[in-house]
Enzyme design. Structure first.
Site, PDB file in Angstrom:
ATOM      1  N   ASP A   1      33.265 -89.565   0.758  1.00 39.21           N
ATOM      2  CA  ASP A   1      34.415 -89.917  -0.075  1.00 39.21           C
ATOM      3  C   ASP A   1      35.653 -90.020   0.806  1.00 39.21           C
ATOM      4  O   ASP A   1      36.059 -89.041   1.438  1.00 39.21           O
ATOM      5  CB  ASP A   1      34.617 -88.836  -1.152  1.00 39.21           C
ATOM      6  CG  ASP A   1      35.638 -89.225  -2.207  1.00 39.21           C
ATOM      7  OD1 ASP A   1      36.615 -89.920  -1.872  1.00 39.21           O
ATOM      8  OD2 ASP A   1      35.472 -88.803  -3.364  1.00 39.21           O
TER       9      ASP A   1
ATOM     10  N   SER B   1      38.386 -86.853 -10.431  1.00 39.16           N
ATOM     11  CA  SER B   1      39.390 -86.918  -9.368  1.00 39.16           C
ATOM     12  C   SER B   1      40.545 -85.956  -9.664  1.00 39.16           C
ATOM     13  O   SER B   1      40.321 -84.754  -9.775  1.00 39.16           O
ATOM     14  CB  SER B   1      39.868 -88.362  -9.202  1.00 39.16           C
ATOM     15  OG  SER B   1      40.617 -88.529  -8.029  1.00 39.16           O
TER      16      SER B   1
ATOM     17  N   HIS C   1      34.321 -92.616  -3.619  1.00 35.29           N
ATOM     18  CA  HIS C   1      35.156 -91.908  -4.579  1.00 35.29           C
ATOM     19  C   HIS C   1      34.933 -92.446  -5.987  1.00 35.29           C
ATOM     20  O   HIS C   1      35.231 -93.617  -6.280  1.00 35.29           O
ATOM     21  CB  HIS C   1      36.631 -92.052  -4.201  1.00 35.29           C
ATOM     22  CG  HIS C   1      37.542 -91.193  -5.023  1.00 35.29           C
ATOM     23  ND1 HIS C   1      37.574 -89.813  -4.897  1.00 35.29           N
ATOM     24  CD2 HIS C   1      38.443 -91.496  -5.993  1.00 35.29           C
ATOM     25  CE1 HIS C   1      38.466 -89.319  -5.731  1.00 35.29           C
ATOM     26  NE2 HIS C   1      38.994 -90.317  -6.422  1.00 35.29           N
TER      27      HIS C   1
END
Length: 455
Positions: A346, A217, A375
């Site tokens: 996502d 991320s 995600h």
């Protein structure tokens, strides 16, 4: 037959992917694309979690545990303009819980509880740990927004690698994972300085080890920015990035454009960052650009970035910060094998923020996208996470099957100040917009009466 839990997997890449040589026979060539494809198993996910929202939301209720143990060492920044300390957690064999003490081996305060299965190195332990003389591959990991080494998505990738004999460490962003902030400098989405220091330190400390990187991320965004900055001189042999948000401005707009994006995801991330701010308010509030009450009044992530990140780093708006900190352009400057994994559903790292075209221009990078996954989720039946398989298998193949030559020493590229080259515009420089916190830049954005190095 179509099955809703069977995600379609797509690879986006340069028309002539990077050629690689196998260790078994240097004349036996393969390609980066072939390695990525061979590392990627079919993506068959939990049929009850049939969209990105369900996949992402399941992270909050999943109780799967992976017992990775760490020992922590606190490093001091080597750059005066970025003064402060940051914590690095090193994967170690399981140990019995020791009696608590008030300081770590460097004398830093450690009265705050650390994450589970994490302790400071005691006495001479760190020196002994660093004295290892082996050629084991070493993975350097970067976590996501306000996370840390304790995150389960990170540990699910570490586990198969550690079981295969790898060493690993996690660079915690300043203030994260119950670490302390010792200056007015927090971190941001392009805070590459601490990982740069650790990569260089690891290269000197263990010269026989091959170094690899992985980012998750926001940590993926930071890692790609680092790879772009390092270019041909990057000491890492290969890297993986998972659920990279890539274009932060596009991602922010997408979050704000839906009720779920704004009131669930952006609110949750804004809350976590505000909590991080409150924990370190004594140090962060010393920066005269920080308006404590405005930061305390934020609800959403973009508001936090507007009220804290923008002022602290000299950006006029959160949009300017997002454009400068995004890694979508940095991708063009990457010069080591890079495997990127994103899910098209996502809800946080939106598919519209993925630099699809840029992937087709760089032979050093391959993008794997799946139609399902959410995600940092990709939950399979039973609670395991699918993305850990291609990520770990790619790294193991690169370490064991591919002959990796050291980075070449190259002359500096063209300067961004060159306005003309043979009467034509200069070549595109992917990193030219990146704000570098060097003394010259600090003087340009000087803050009267404020010393970044003040502790």
């Amino acid at each position: 037959m179509y099955l809703p839990n069977h995600a379609r997997t797509t690879f986006t890449h340069h028309k002539e992917p990077l050629t690689l040589h196998r260790t078994s026979s240097p004349s036996n060539k393969t390609s980066l694309l072939s390695i990525c494809e061979a590392s990627t198993p079919p993506c068959i996910l939990n049929p009850l979690l049939f969209n990105g929202h369900l996949q992402t939301g399941w992270t909050a209720v999943s109780n799967t545990d992976i017992p990775i143990h760490y020992k922590r060492h606190t490093f001091s920044s080597e750059r005066p303009e970025l003064a402060g300390t940051f914590a690095v957690d090193f994967v170690v064999p399981p140990y019995a819980k020791s009696a608590p003490s008030s300081t770590d081996e460097s004398g830093h305060d450690k009265t705050s509880a650390l994450p589970p299965r994490t302790e400071y190195f005691e006495g001479k332990e760190f020196n002994e740990y660093c004295s290892k003389d082996d050629d084991k591959p070493l993975l350097i990991a970067l976590h996501g927004l306000s996370g840390g080494s304790h995150e389960i998505y990170l540990r699910c990738v570490l586990q198969p690698l550690v079981e295969a004999g790898w060493e690993a460490l996690v660079v915690n962003s300043r203030g994260c994972a119950r670490s302390e902030i010792t200056s007015g400098i927090l971190y941001n989405a392009r805070a590459t300085w601490d990982v740069t220091q650790i990569v260089e330190w690891a290269q000197v400390t263990w010269p026989r080890r091959k170094l690899f990187g992985i980012g998750f991320s926001l940590g993926a965004n930071i890692l790609v920015n680092y790879l772009g900055e390092a270019g041909e001189k990057c000491p890492l042999k290969a890297a993986v990035v998972c659920s990279n948000p890539w274009n932060l401005e596009v991602g922010s707009v997408k979050l704000q454009s839906s009720w779920m994006g704004l009131n669930v995801y952006s609110r949750a991330m804004g809350t976590s960052m505000r909590a991080l701010f409150e924990r370190h308010i004594e140090q962060v509030s010393k920066n005269p650009r920080v308006n404590v009450e405005k930061v305390r009044g934020i609800t959403f992530l973009h508001e936090f970035d507007r009220e804290l990140q923008g002022p602290v780093w000299g950006y006029p708006s959160e949009g300017a910060y997002y454009r400068d900190a995004s890694s979508s352009d940095s991708l063009c400057a990457v010069r080591i094998p890079l495997f990127a994994i994103n899910a098209e559903d996502d809800p946080i790292a939106h598919r519209d923020a993925i630099p699809w075209i840029e992937f087709t221009t760089n032979p050093y990078a391959v993008l794997c996208t799946t139609t399902l996954g959410g995600h940092l989720s990709w939950f399979e039946w039973g609670g395991t996470r699918w993305f850990a398989k291609p990520a770990s298998q790619f790294l193991m193949k690169m370490a064991e099957d591919i002959e990796i030559e050291p980075p070449e020493k190259v002359a500096p590229g063209p300067s961004a100040s060159d306005l003309q080259v043979d009467g034509h515009p200069p070549p595109f420089l992917p990193m030219r917009r990146k704000m570098e916190m060097l003394p010259s830049v600090r003087e340009k954005f000087a803050l009267p009466g404020f010393d970044f190095s003040a502790r």
